[in-house]
Design an enzyme around this catalytic site. Sequence first.
Site, PDB file in Angstrom:
ATOM      1  N   LEU A  24       0.859  -1.185   0.000  1.00 28.88           N
ATOM      2  CA  LEU A  24       0.000   0.000   0.000  1.00 28.88           C
ATOM      3  C   LEU A  24       0.897   1.238   0.000  1.00 28.88           C
ATOM      4  CD1 LEU A  24      -2.693  -1.000   2.666  1.00 28.88           C
ATOM      5  CD2 LEU A  24      -2.934  -0.974   0.181  1.00 28.88           C
ATOM      6  N   GLU A  31      -7.974   3.527   8.735  1.00 27.21           N
ATOM      7  CA  GLU A  31      -8.688   3.238   7.487  1.00 27.21           C
ATOM      8  C   GLU A  31      -8.720   1.732   7.269  1.00 27.21           C
ATOM      9  OE1 GLU A  31     -10.067   2.688   3.648  1.00 27.21           O
ATOM     10  OE2 GLU A  31      -8.054   2.054   4.192  1.00 27.21           O
TER      11      GLU A  31
HETATM   12  N1  LIG Z   1      -5.386   0.315  -1.926  1.00 29.74           N
HETATM   13  C1  LIG Z   1      -6.085  -0.815  -1.932  1.00 29.74           C
HETATM   14  O1  LIG Z   1      -7.258  -0.838  -1.559  1.00 29.74           O
HETATM   15  C2  LIG Z   1      -5.435  -2.090  -2.404  1.00 29.74           C
HETATM   16  C3  LIG Z   1      -6.161  -3.280  -2.369  1.00 29.74           C
HETATM   17  C4  LIG Z   1      -5.538  -4.441  -2.842  1.00 29.74           C
HETATM   18  C5  LIG Z   1      -4.244  -4.402  -3.306  1.00 29.74           C
HETATM   19  N2  LIG Z   1      -3.573  -3.211  -3.298  1.00 29.74           N
HETATM   20  C6  LIG Z   1      -2.218  -3.127  -3.843  1.00 29.74           C
HETATM   21  O2  LIG Z   1      -2.271  -3.566  -5.195  1.00 29.74           O
HETATM   22  C7  LIG Z   1      -1.056  -4.278  -5.512  1.00 29.74           C
HETATM   23  C8  LIG Z   1      -1.386  -5.712  -5.873  1.00 29.74           C
HETATM   24  O3  LIG Z   1      -2.331  -5.736  -6.942  1.00 29.74           O
HETATM   25  P1  LIG Z   1      -1.999  -6.433  -8.366  1.00 29.74           P
HETATM   26  O4  LIG Z   1      -3.131  -6.117  -9.272  1.00 29.74           O
HETATM   27  O5  LIG Z   1      -0.624  -6.048  -8.746  1.00 29.74           O
HETATM   28  O6  LIG Z   1      -1.924  -7.983  -8.030  1.00 29.74           O
HETATM   29  P2  LIG Z   1      -2.970  -9.080  -7.467  1.00 29.74           P
HETATM   30  O7  LIG Z   1      -4.187  -9.116  -8.312  1.00 29.74           O
HETATM   31  O8  LIG Z   1      -3.149  -8.914  -6.025  1.00 29.74           O
HETATM   32  O9  LIG Z   1      -2.089 -10.389  -7.691  1.00 29.74           O
HETATM   33  C9  LIG Z   1      -1.710 -10.764  -8.990  1.00 29.74           C
HETATM   34  C10 LIG Z   1      -1.657 -12.271  -9.075  1.00 29.74           C
HETATM   35  O10 LIG Z   1      -2.848 -12.820  -8.521  1.00 29.74           O
HETATM   36  C11 LIG Z   1      -3.355 -13.818  -9.388  1.00 29.74           C
HETATM   37  N3  LIG Z   1      -4.578 -13.301 -10.001  1.00 29.74           N
HETATM   38  C12 LIG Z   1      -4.970 -12.011 -10.093  1.00 29.74           C
HETATM   39  N4  LIG Z   1      -6.177 -11.932 -10.687  1.00 29.74           N
HETATM   40  C13 LIG Z   1      -6.538 -13.187 -10.976  1.00 29.74           C
HETATM   41  C14 LIG Z   1      -7.685 -13.736 -11.571  1.00 29.74           C
HETATM   42  N5  LIG Z   1      -8.700 -12.967 -11.995  1.00 29.74           N
HETATM   43  N6  LIG Z   1      -7.743 -15.059 -11.722  1.00 29.74           N
HETATM   44  C15 LIG Z   1      -6.731 -15.840 -11.278  1.00 29.74           C
HETATM   45  N7  LIG Z   1      -5.606 -15.368 -10.684  1.00 29.74           N
HETATM   46  C16 LIG Z   1      -5.524 -14.061 -10.540  1.00 29.74           C
HETATM   47  C17 LIG Z   1      -2.285 -14.071 -10.413  1.00 29.74           C
HETATM   48  O11 LIG Z   1      -1.439 -15.047  -9.817  1.00 29.74           O
HETATM   49  P3  LIG Z   1      -0.752 -16.202 -10.716  1.00 29.74           P
HETATM   50  O12 LIG Z   1       0.279 -15.476 -11.539  1.00 29.74           O
HETATM   51  O13 LIG Z   1      -0.161 -17.108  -9.694  1.00 29.74           O
HETATM   52  O14 LIG Z   1      -1.832 -16.809 -11.550  1.00 29.74           O
HETATM   53  C18 LIG Z   1      -1.586 -12.752 -10.500  1.00 29.74           C
HETATM   54  O15 LIG Z   1      -0.245 -12.840 -10.932  1.00 29.74           O
HETATM   55  C19 LIG Z   1      -0.197  -4.186  -4.253  1.00 29.74           C
HETATM   56  O16 LIG Z   1       0.613  -3.023  -4.337  1.00 29.74           O
HETATM   57  C20 LIG Z   1      -1.229  -4.018  -3.154  1.00 29.74           C
HETATM   58  O17 LIG Z   1      -0.692  -3.415  -1.979  1.00 29.74           O
HETATM   59  C21 LIG Z   1      -4.150  -2.067  -2.859  1.00 29.74           C
END
Ligand SMILES: NC(=O)c1ccc[n+]([C@@H]2O[C@H](COP(=O)([O-])OP(=O)(O)OC[C@H]3O[C@@H](n4cnc5c(N)ncnc54)[C@H](OP(=O)(O)O)[C@@H]3O)[C@@H](O)[C@H]2O)c1
Length: 186
Positions: A24, A31
């Site tokens: 984050l 929050e």
């Molecule tokens: N501010 C907020 O409210 C908030 C909330 C959540 C996250 N975040 C931030 O967002 C970032 C992470 O988000 P991101 O989008 O980079 O990654 P993510 O979606 O959390 O993780 C990505 C991995 O998850 C799996 N994945 C994602 N979507 C999928 C789907 N629809 N079906 C199957 N597998 C799926 C895949 O793994 P595989 O490669 O193993 O298939 C993919 O490589 C971090 O910085 C976190 O701190 C912020």
Amino acid sequence: MDHKPLRLIAAADSNMGIGISGNLPWRLPNEFNYFLSKITTVSDPGKKNFVIYGKGSAIKGNLSLPNCYCVVLSRTLSSVPENADYLCRDLPSAIQLASEPPLNEEIEILWVIGGVKPFEEAMKHPNCDQIYLTNIMAEFNCDTFFPKFGQDTFKLLDEFPGVPTEIQEENGIKYKFQVFQKVCKE
Ligand SMILES: NC(=O)c1ccc[n+]([C@@H]2O[C@H](COP(=O)([O-])OP(=O)(O)OC[C@H]3O[C@@H](n4cnc5c(N)ncnc54)[C@H](OP(=O)(O)O)[C@@H]3O)[C@@H](O)[C@H]2O)c1
């Protein structure tokens, strides 16, 4: 198959940024606590919620979420990670898991907590009725962004039961809780 409410919850800065380098961009414990204690973990007695997230959005640390099953989405993991209860290959599989026996009687709400793809897919799903999006009223260095969603499809509510309407401030950062409700088309 049951049609359970599917909801998104996130916090985004003024540019809709949500993450940086896998973390984050901010440290806002109150929050975060709102998200944990007031929203995703609230269910009727005897019921539980699904908290669904991509592999990169696991909540860091040894936090257990009361009244929730944690569901990790991944196509590459072969076993359920520590601190999670279920592993699903995609969002439809997670929705199906919650909607069929033996879990369908127990599960109340499906919360998608990130990241980008799960948010994108969830907001387009017919069962998605609400988006809880904290507006962090500042700009942060971010590399991950909340997907765009139609403001004609999801309407920002003036107020919502249990959600404070006043601007919050923590560590010198102002933010406000927002709830967007899907507009029912006749
Ligand atoms: N501010 C907020 O409210 C908030 C909330 C959540 C996250 N975040 C931030 O967002 C970032 C992470 O988000 P991101 O989008 O980079 O990654 P993510 O979606 O959390 O993780 C990505 C991995 O998850 C799996 N994945 C994602 N979507 C999928 C789907 N629809 N079906 C199957 N597998 C799926 C895949 O793994 P595989 O490669 O193993 O298939 C993919 O490589 C971090 O910085 C976190 O701190 C912020």
